[in-house]
Design an enzyme around this catalytic site. Sequence first.
Site, PDB file in Angstrom:
ATOM      1  N   CYS A   1      -1.193 -12.519  11.106  1.00  0.00           N
ATOM      2  CA  CYS A   1      -2.463 -12.528  10.364  1.00  0.00           C
ATOM      3  C   CYS A   1      -2.255 -12.146   8.901  1.00  0.00           C
ATOM      4  O   CYS A   1      -3.068 -11.411   8.318  1.00  0.00           O
ATOM      5  CB  CYS A   1      -3.493 -11.593  10.992  1.00  0.00           C
ATOM      6  SG  CYS A   1      -3.969 -12.072  12.638  1.00  0.00           S
TER       7      CYS A   1
ATOM      8  N   HIS B   1      -3.843  -7.961   5.565  1.00  0.00           N
ATOM      9  CA  HIS B   1      -4.185  -8.652   6.809  1.00  0.00           C
ATOM     10  C   HIS B   1      -5.339  -9.611   6.486  1.00  0.00           C
ATOM     11  O   HIS B   1      -6.141  -9.339   5.586  1.00  0.00           O
ATOM     12  CB  HIS B   1      -4.641  -7.581   7.805  1.00  0.00           C
ATOM     13  CG  HIS B   1      -4.902  -8.066   9.192  1.00  0.00           C
ATOM     14  ND1 HIS B   1      -6.113  -8.595   9.570  1.00  0.00           N
ATOM     15  CD2 HIS B   1      -4.119  -8.074  10.298  1.00  0.00           C
ATOM     16  CE1 HIS B   1      -6.056  -8.912  10.858  1.00  0.00           C
ATOM     17  NE2 HIS B   1      -4.864  -8.605  11.320  1.00  0.00           N
TER      18      HIS B   1
ATOM     19  N   GLN C   1      -3.195   0.456  10.468  1.00  0.00           N
ATOM     20  CA  GLN C   1      -1.791   0.711  10.823  1.00  0.00           C
ATOM     21  C   GLN C   1      -1.300   2.084  10.392  1.00  0.00           C
ATOM     22  O   GLN C   1      -0.122   2.389  10.562  1.00  0.00           O
ATOM     23  CB  GLN C   1      -0.892  -0.379  10.202  1.00  0.00           C
ATOM     24  CG  GLN C   1      -1.168  -1.776  10.711  1.00  0.00           C
ATOM     25  CD  GLN C   1      -0.789  -1.974  12.172  1.00  0.00           C
ATOM     26  OE1 GLN C   1      -0.067  -1.174  12.774  1.00  0.00           O
ATOM     27  NE2 GLN C   1      -1.278  -3.037  12.773  1.00  0.00           N
TER      28      GLN C   1
ATOM     29  N   LYS D   1      -5.855   0.642  18.426  1.00  0.00           N
ATOM     30  CA  LYS D   1      -4.496   0.797  17.877  1.00  0.00           C
ATOM     31  C   LYS D   1      -4.043   2.255  17.921  1.00  0.00           C
ATOM     32  O   LYS D   1      -2.913   2.576  17.623  1.00  0.00           O
ATOM     33  CB  LYS D   1      -4.449   0.279  16.435  1.00  0.00           C
ATOM     34  CG  LYS D   1      -4.625  -1.245  16.368  1.00  0.00           C
ATOM     35  CD  LYS D   1      -4.283  -1.758  15.010  1.00  0.00           C
ATOM     36  CE  LYS D   1      -4.829  -3.134  14.755  1.00  0.00           C
ATOM     37  NZ  LYS D   1      -4.022  -4.212  15.342  1.00  0.00           N
TER      38      LYS D   1
ATOM     39  N   ASP E   1      -7.722   0.234   4.251  1.00  0.00           N
ATOM     40  CA  ASP E   1      -7.585  -0.258   5.620  1.00  0.00           C
ATOM     41  C   ASP E   1      -6.568   0.635   6.331  1.00  0.00           C
ATOM     42  O   ASP E   1      -5.366   0.596   6.024  1.00  0.00           O
ATOM     43  CB  ASP E   1      -7.119  -1.727   5.549  1.00  0.00           C
ATOM     44  CG  ASP E   1      -6.730  -2.295   6.912  1.00  0.00           C
ATOM     45  OD1 ASP E   1      -6.649  -1.518   7.895  1.00  0.00           O
ATOM     46  OD2 ASP E   1      -6.484  -3.511   6.986  1.00  0.00           O
TER      47      ASP E   1
HETATM   48  N1  PMP Z   1      -5.745  -4.553   9.180  1.00  0.00           N
HETATM   49  C1  PMP Z   1      -4.474  -4.409   9.567  1.00  0.00           C
HETATM   50  C2  PMP Z   1      -3.452  -3.911   8.584  1.00  0.00           C
HETATM   51  C3  PMP Z   1      -4.122  -4.721  10.879  1.00  0.00           C
HETATM   52  O1  PMP Z   1      -2.854  -4.584  11.278  1.00  0.00           O
HETATM   53  C4  PMP Z   1      -5.118  -5.183  11.769  1.00  0.00           C
HETATM   54  C5  PMP Z   1      -4.788  -5.558  13.209  1.00  0.00           C
HETATM   55  N2  PMP Z   1      -3.620  -6.281  13.373  1.00  0.00           N
HETATM   56  C6  PMP Z   1      -6.427  -5.300  11.305  1.00  0.00           C
HETATM   57  C7  PMP Z   1      -6.706  -4.973  10.010  1.00  0.00           C
HETATM   58  C8  PMP Z   1      -7.549  -5.763  12.191  1.00  0.00           C
HETATM   59  O2  PMP Z   1      -7.766  -4.850  13.208  1.00  0.00           O
HETATM   60  P1  PMP Z   1      -8.753  -5.212  14.424  1.00  0.00           P
HETATM   61  O3  PMP Z   1      -8.267  -6.500  14.983  1.00  0.00           O
HETATM   62  O4  PMP Z   1      -8.573  -4.066  15.369  1.00  0.00           O
HETATM   63  O5  PMP Z   1     -10.118  -5.299  13.872  1.00  0.00           O
END
Ligand code: PMP
Length: 406
Positions: A365, A123, A203, A226, A200
């Site tokens: 993203c 991401h 997910q 999430k 991270d």
């Molecule tokens: N890492 C991953 C794999 C994600 O899917 C996301 C959110 N789409 C993020 C980081 C960022 O999370 P947040 O916007 O809640 O900070």
Amino acid sequence: MNYQIDKIREDFPILGRTVYGKPLVYLDNGATTQKPRCVVDAMTEEYYNVNANVHRGVHFLSQRATDLHEQSRETVRKFINAHSTNEIVFTRGTTESINLVATCFGDGCMDEGDEVIVSEMEHHSNIVSWQLVAQRKGIKLRVIPINDEGKLCLEEYEKLFNEHTKIVSVTQVSNVLGTVNPVKEVVRIAHKHNVPVLVDGAQSTPHFAVDVQDIDCDFFAFSGHKIYGPTGIGVLYGKEKWLDRIPPYMGGGEMIKNVSFEKTTFNELPFKFEAGTPDYIATTGLAKALDYVSKLGMDNILAHEQELTRYAIEQMNQIEGMKIFGPSASERDAVISFQVGDIHHLDLGTLLDRLGIAIRTGHHCAEPLMHRLGIQGTARASFGLYNTKEEIDILVTGIERIKKMF
Ligand code: PMP
């Protein structure tokens, strides 16, 4: 399995609403999840009956709010099986947790020419935060490639290590491909080279049980919103030895022991990383959400979502022109990125929306991953603990209907 989906759905008031006169089919859980009533109620109750700033007060309400806040930290510790609450830092979310590590580890433990290893499926939050350090300190990003199935190439990964490698930062689950990465193996290889690893967990935590001691990662990041909790709250887990070693992230109240114009000493862990008034209402909400999923059972949630994912892939593959990205159903998490013939993903998302079906479209993203796949974007359906096979049928029928229009 005692998984009463109708009863579970009743816990989420929003699932009963309609969109454009159609029942809502919410399949955008990878972006954010809906909240059970108990989460919202606990936060409202705290605002109405407890609210006071934490840690500093001698009065009744402040002490009660502090107790709730620190109990929430213990709930988080237990949820990811951290060794101590000293290792649980509250942040605004995964993005802030990763930025904290990149900034503080970058400042404290990296010099010009040093390297961080990330993967091709990250991401943006796990790419750009390191690029900011790269600009400031002249460090370099090295990238683990993925194969055509959407899995990490572990042999290539191992070849990336050299004397400049200082940290590895990878996702446990891809938000695009659904790939579940072998993070335990990623960590084992890095530790062989004496290199720490940030995982991270944005997910992964909503979908299956995570044990940070078993993974043996050095840092772990996830977001409350999430995992059925409130927005604006997240977690950074860090082994004490690393949290002790890296400098603070922000300066201010809470994170200090003593301050003078000549010299300031910092508070103990985890408060060293928590400058300012924390979102103590959101930590209560997060703890409620973790209690909620724990009560359902992470293994039950996993089994339910795996069954949904397997069914969805089977049904979606019946649609002519369907292309699903990522590994096979047995090796992935509850997210399906797809394209249908040459229908633009934005058209697909917009028309499905008119049928009451919420999916996500675009690059998710993860632009470098899109480049690797040679595409601009995809449509993405992602499932949560409350989704049903009937909703997948509605999605499939919706896609068929849109296909006929093109
Ligand atoms: N890492 C991953 C794999 C994600 O899917 C996301 C959110 N789409 C993020 C980081 C960022 O999370 P947040 O916007 O809640 O900070």
